[in-house]
Design a protein around this motif. Structure first.
Motif, PDB file in Angstrom:
ATOM      1  N   LEU A   1       0.788  -1.331   0.158  1.00  0.00           N
ATOM      2  CA  LEU A   1       0.011  -0.028   0.158  1.00  0.00           C
ATOM      3  C   LEU A   1       0.819   1.216  -0.148  1.00  0.00           C
ATOM      4  O   LEU A   1       0.144   2.520   0.248  1.00  0.00           O
ATOM      5  N   GLY A   2       2.132   1.184  -0.091  1.00  0.00           N
ATOM      6  CA  GLY A   2       2.982   2.383  -0.205  1.00  0.00           C
ATOM      7  C   GLY A   2       3.736   2.606   1.242  1.00  0.00           C
ATOM      8  O   GLY A   2       3.368   1.814   2.280  1.00  0.00           O
ATOM      9  N   PRO A   3       4.417   3.537   1.315  1.00  0.00           N
ATOM     10  CA  PRO A   3       5.095   3.696   2.566  1.00  0.00           C
ATOM     11  C   PRO A   3       4.141   4.544   3.668  1.00  0.00           C
ATOM     12  O   PRO A   3       4.354   4.612   5.014  1.00  0.00           O
ATOM     13  N   ASP A   4       3.230   5.382   3.375  1.00  0.00           N
ATOM     14  CA  ASP A   4       2.260   5.999   4.197  1.00  0.00           C
ATOM     15  C   ASP A   4       1.045   5.242   4.717  1.00  0.00           C
ATOM     16  O   ASP A   4       0.439   5.778   5.721  1.00  0.00           O
ATOM     17  N   VAL A   5       0.813   4.058   4.158  1.00  0.00           N
ATOM     18  CA  VAL A   5      -0.385   3.314   4.725  1.00  0.00           C
ATOM     19  C   VAL A   5       0.089   1.924   5.250  1.00  0.00           C
ATOM     20  O   VAL A   5       0.754   1.438   4.442  1.00  0.00           O
ATOM     21  N   ARG A   6      -0.370   1.520   6.465  1.00  0.00           N
ATOM     22  CA  ARG A   6       0.103   0.133   6.903  1.00  0.00           C
ATOM     23  C   ARG A   6      -1.395  -0.463   7.276  1.00  0.00           C
ATOM     24  O   ARG A   6      -1.941  -0.050   7.726  1.00  0.00           O
ATOM     25  N   GLN A   7      -1.243  -1.708   6.597  1.00  0.00           N
ATOM     26  CA  GLN A   7      -2.449  -2.567   6.944  1.00  0.00           C
ATOM     27  C   GLN A   7      -2.498  -3.032   8.302  1.00  0.00           C
ATOM     28  O   GLN A   7      -1.372  -3.707   8.580  1.00  0.00           O
TER      29      GLN A   7
ATOM     30  N   PHE B   1     -15.006  -4.664  -0.221  1.00  0.00           N
ATOM     31  CA  PHE B   1     -13.825  -5.031   0.698  1.00  0.00           C
ATOM     32  C   PHE B   1     -14.040  -4.372   2.022  1.00  0.00           C
ATOM     33  O   PHE B   1     -14.543  -3.353   2.092  1.00  0.00           O
ATOM     34  N   SER B   2     -13.200  -4.859   3.084  1.00  0.00           N
ATOM     35  CA  SER B   2     -13.199  -4.026   4.295  1.00  0.00           C
ATOM     36  C   SER B   2     -11.774  -4.692   4.941  1.00  0.00           C
ATOM     37  O   SER B   2     -11.204  -5.643   4.805  1.00  0.00           O
ATOM     38  N   THR B   3     -11.121  -3.454   5.524  1.00  0.00           N
ATOM     39  CA  THR B   3      -9.991  -3.666   6.292  1.00  0.00           C
ATOM     40  C   THR B   3      -9.849  -2.498   7.488  1.00  0.00           C
ATOM     41  O   THR B   3     -10.675  -1.739   7.554  1.00  0.00           O
ATOM     42  N   GLN B   4      -8.765  -2.646   7.968  1.00  0.00           N
ATOM     43  CA  GLN B   4      -8.403  -1.443   9.156  1.00  0.00           C
ATOM     44  C   GLN B   4      -6.853  -1.127   8.726  1.00  0.00           C
ATOM     45  O   GLN B   4      -6.113  -2.049   8.423  1.00  0.00           O
ATOM     46  N   VAL B   5      -6.669   0.080   8.571  1.00  0.00           N
ATOM     47  CA  VAL B   5      -5.176   0.510   8.097  1.00  0.00           C
ATOM     48  C   VAL B   5      -4.923   1.640   9.223  1.00  0.00           C
ATOM     49  O   VAL B   5      -5.611   2.201  10.063  1.00  0.00           O
ATOM     50  N   GLU B   6      -3.628   1.727   9.115  1.00  0.00           N
ATOM     51  CA  GLU B   6      -2.975   2.785  10.089  1.00  0.00           C
ATOM     52  C   GLU B   6      -2.230   4.058   8.954  1.00  0.00           C
ATOM     53  O   GLU B   6      -1.384   3.413   8.274  1.00  0.00           O
ATOM     54  N   VAL B   7      -2.508   5.341   9.216  1.00  0.00           N
ATOM     55  CA  VAL B   7      -1.905   6.165   8.872  1.00  0.00           C
ATOM     56  C   VAL B   7      -1.582   7.218   9.731  1.00  0.00           C
ATOM     57  O   VAL B   7      -1.989   7.196  10.608  1.00  0.00           O
ATOM     58  N   ARG B   8      -0.563   8.236   9.221  1.00  0.00           N
ATOM     59  CA  ARG B   8      -0.143   9.274  10.104  1.00  0.00           C
ATOM     60  C   ARG B   8      -1.237  10.220  10.185  1.00  0.00           C
ATOM     61  O   ARG B   8      -1.812  10.972   8.951  1.00  0.00           O
ATOM     62  N   CYS B   9      -1.387  11.122  11.166  1.00  0.00           N
ATOM     63  CA  CYS B   9      -2.132  12.137  11.311  1.00  0.00           C
ATOM     64  C   CYS B   9      -1.624  13.251  10.421  1.00  0.00           C
ATOM     65  O   CYS B   9      -0.430  13.615  10.586  1.00  0.00           O
TER      66      CYS B   9
ATOM     67  N   VAL C   1      -2.834   6.891  13.159  1.00  0.00           N
ATOM     68  CA  VAL C   1      -4.098   6.980  13.418  1.00  0.00           C
ATOM     69  C   VAL C   1      -4.676   5.722  12.650  1.00  0.00           C
ATOM     70  O   VAL C   1      -4.307   5.379  11.407  1.00  0.00           O
ATOM     71  N   VAL C   2      -5.644   4.851  13.503  1.00  0.00           N
ATOM     72  CA  VAL C   2      -5.970   3.598  12.907  1.00  0.00           C
ATOM     73  C   VAL C   2      -7.357   3.990  12.441  1.00  0.00           C
ATOM     74  O   VAL C   2      -8.425   4.647  13.009  1.00  0.00           O
ATOM     75  N   GLN C   3      -7.795   3.544  10.921  1.00  0.00           N
ATOM     76  CA  GLN C   3      -8.824   3.791  10.335  1.00  0.00           C
ATOM     77  C   GLN C   3      -9.667   2.414   9.710  1.00  0.00           C
ATOM     78  O   GLN C   3      -8.985   1.987   9.124  1.00  0.00           O
ATOM     79  N   ASP C   4     -10.839   2.389  10.013  1.00  0.00           N
ATOM     80  CA  ASP C   4     -11.473   1.230   9.192  1.00  0.00           C
ATOM     81  C   ASP C   4     -11.853   1.519   7.816  1.00  0.00           C
ATOM     82  O   ASP C   4     -12.480   2.964   7.630  1.00  0.00           O
ATOM     83  N   VAL C   5     -11.695   0.764   6.694  1.00  0.00           N
ATOM     84  CA  VAL C   5     -11.905   1.220   5.606  1.00  0.00           C
ATOM     85  C   VAL C   5     -12.899   0.206   4.742  1.00  0.00           C
ATOM     86  O   VAL C   5     -12.412  -1.292   4.774  1.00  0.00           O
TER      87      VAL C   5
ATOM     88  N   GLU D   1      -6.134  -0.214  -5.676  1.00  0.00           N
ATOM     89  CA  GLU D   1      -6.576   0.994  -5.977  1.00  0.00           C
ATOM     90  C   GLU D   1      -7.647   1.408  -5.260  1.00  0.00           C
ATOM     91  O   GLU D   1      -7.890   2.709  -4.932  1.00  0.00           O
ATOM     92  N   GLN D   2      -8.626   0.392  -5.221  1.00  0.00           N
ATOM     93  CA  GLN D   2     -10.081   0.865  -4.280  1.00  0.00           C
ATOM     94  C   GLN D   2      -9.837   1.356  -2.899  1.00  0.00           C
ATOM     95  O   GLN D   2     -10.492   2.337  -2.245  1.00  0.00           O
ATOM     96  N   LEU D   3      -8.956   0.544  -2.277  1.00  0.00           N
ATOM     97  CA  LEU D   3      -8.626   0.967  -0.793  1.00  0.00           C
ATOM     98  C   LEU D   3      -8.044   2.448  -0.703  1.00  0.00           C
ATOM     99  O   LEU D   3      -8.427   3.176   0.263  1.00  0.00           O
ATOM    100  N   LEU D   4      -6.948   2.696  -1.646  1.00  0.00           N
ATOM    101  CA  LEU D   4      -6.385   3.925  -1.713  1.00  0.00           C
ATOM    102  C   LEU D   4      -7.337   5.101  -1.930  1.00  0.00           C
ATOM    103  O   LEU D   4      -7.315   6.139  -1.327  1.00  0.00           O
ATOM    104  N   LEU D   5      -8.511   4.711  -2.836  1.00  0.00           N
ATOM    105  CA  LEU D   5      -9.137   5.822  -3.112  1.00  0.00           C
ATOM    106  C   LEU D   5      -9.992   6.018  -2.323  1.00  0.00           C
ATOM    107  O   LEU D   5     -10.718   7.213  -2.081  1.00  0.00           O
ATOM    108  N   ALA D   6     -10.412   5.148  -1.398  1.00  0.00           N
ATOM    109  CA  ALA D   6     -11.486   5.033  -0.248  1.00  0.00           C
ATOM    110  C   ALA D   6     -11.007   5.990   1.049  1.00  0.00           C
ATOM    111  O   ALA D   6     -11.707   6.323   1.765  1.00  0.00           O
ATOM    112  N   LEU D   7      -9.683   6.025   1.135  1.00  0.00           N
ATOM    113  CA  LEU D   7      -9.083   6.711   2.288  1.00  0.00           C
ATOM    114  C   LEU D   7      -9.266   8.318   1.948  1.00  0.00           C
ATOM    115  O   LEU D   7      -9.174   8.743   0.995  1.00  0.00           O
ATOM    116  N   PRO D   8      -9.764   8.840   3.171  1.00  0.00           N
ATOM    117  CA  PRO D   8      -9.700  10.308   3.268  1.00  0.00           C
ATOM    118  C   PRO D   8      -8.424  10.777   2.814  1.00  0.00           C
ATOM    119  O   PRO D   8      -7.285  10.480   3.210  1.00  0.00           O
TER     120      PRO D   8
END
Length: 183
Positions: A26-32, A64-72, A79-83, A128-135
């Motif tokens: 998912l790249g360096p900024d998003v952690r599943q 799809f559904s999962t939980q990811v961690e991104v930086r504030c 920040v943990v976010q359900d997607v 692609e769909q997960l990254l598009l769904a993130l704010p």
């Protein structure tokens, strides 16, 4: 999971996949943080474009559904976010819509993706769909104060002695005039 056009010509493909953390980059900024569950089906849609031209589109419908961690976006704390999202996507063979000159496209054509070769990889579609769904920007809380623009202190954890008002250097000439008038 690779979705092959040849297999879709025979039957609809149903998928129910679980992707463990780290299976999809998912790249360096998003952690599943949790398993990503994707359910749905893929089917072949044949589009007639004249007497002898048939285009084989792949339609993917699912969720799809999962939980990811991104930086504030303000303080860089995790920040943990359900997607989770539902999707209904259409993929066409690459190059089938190629035009010689520049041409405008319709709104419907902006929703079409393209695949190369014998099919497409489900992991790429889900990524692609997960990254598009993130704010675009997530914050740890609405009250997050972020960092001090002068000293870099995390204002959620500590206070700083920096001047609160930032002066714009473009106004310094007027500030000098004001100080002269006050004397």
């Amino acid at each position: 999971m690779f979705i092959k056009v040849k297999e879709l010509e025979l039957r609809k493909i149903v998928f129910d996949e679980n992707f463990l953390p780290g299976m999809i980059d998912l790249g360096p900024d998003v952690r599943q943080k949790a398993a990503l569950q994707a359910k749905g089906h893929a089917e072949l849609i044949q589009e007639n474009r004249g007497a002898k031209q048939i285009v084989e589109d792949i339609r993917l419908v699912g969720k799809f559904s999962t939980q990811v961690e991104v930086r504030c976006a303000r303080c860089l704390d995790p920040v943990v976010q359900d997607v989770g999202e539902a999707f209904d996507l259409l993929y066409r063979p690459q190059g089938v819509d190629a035009r010689g000159d520049e041409a405008s496209i319709s709104q419907a054509e902006t929703e079409i993706g393209y695949y190369q070769g014998e099919g497409l990889l489900l992991e790429d579609v889900i990524k692609e769909q997960l990254l598009l769904a993130l704010p675009v920007k997530l914050v740890c809380s609405a009250e997050c104060k972020g960092f001090c623009p002068h000293c870099g202190a995390n204002l959620n954890a500590e206070s700083c002695a920096c001047q609160n008002t930032m002066s714009d250097p473009r106004w310094s000439a007027l500030e000098d005039i004001r100080k002269k008038l006050e004397r």
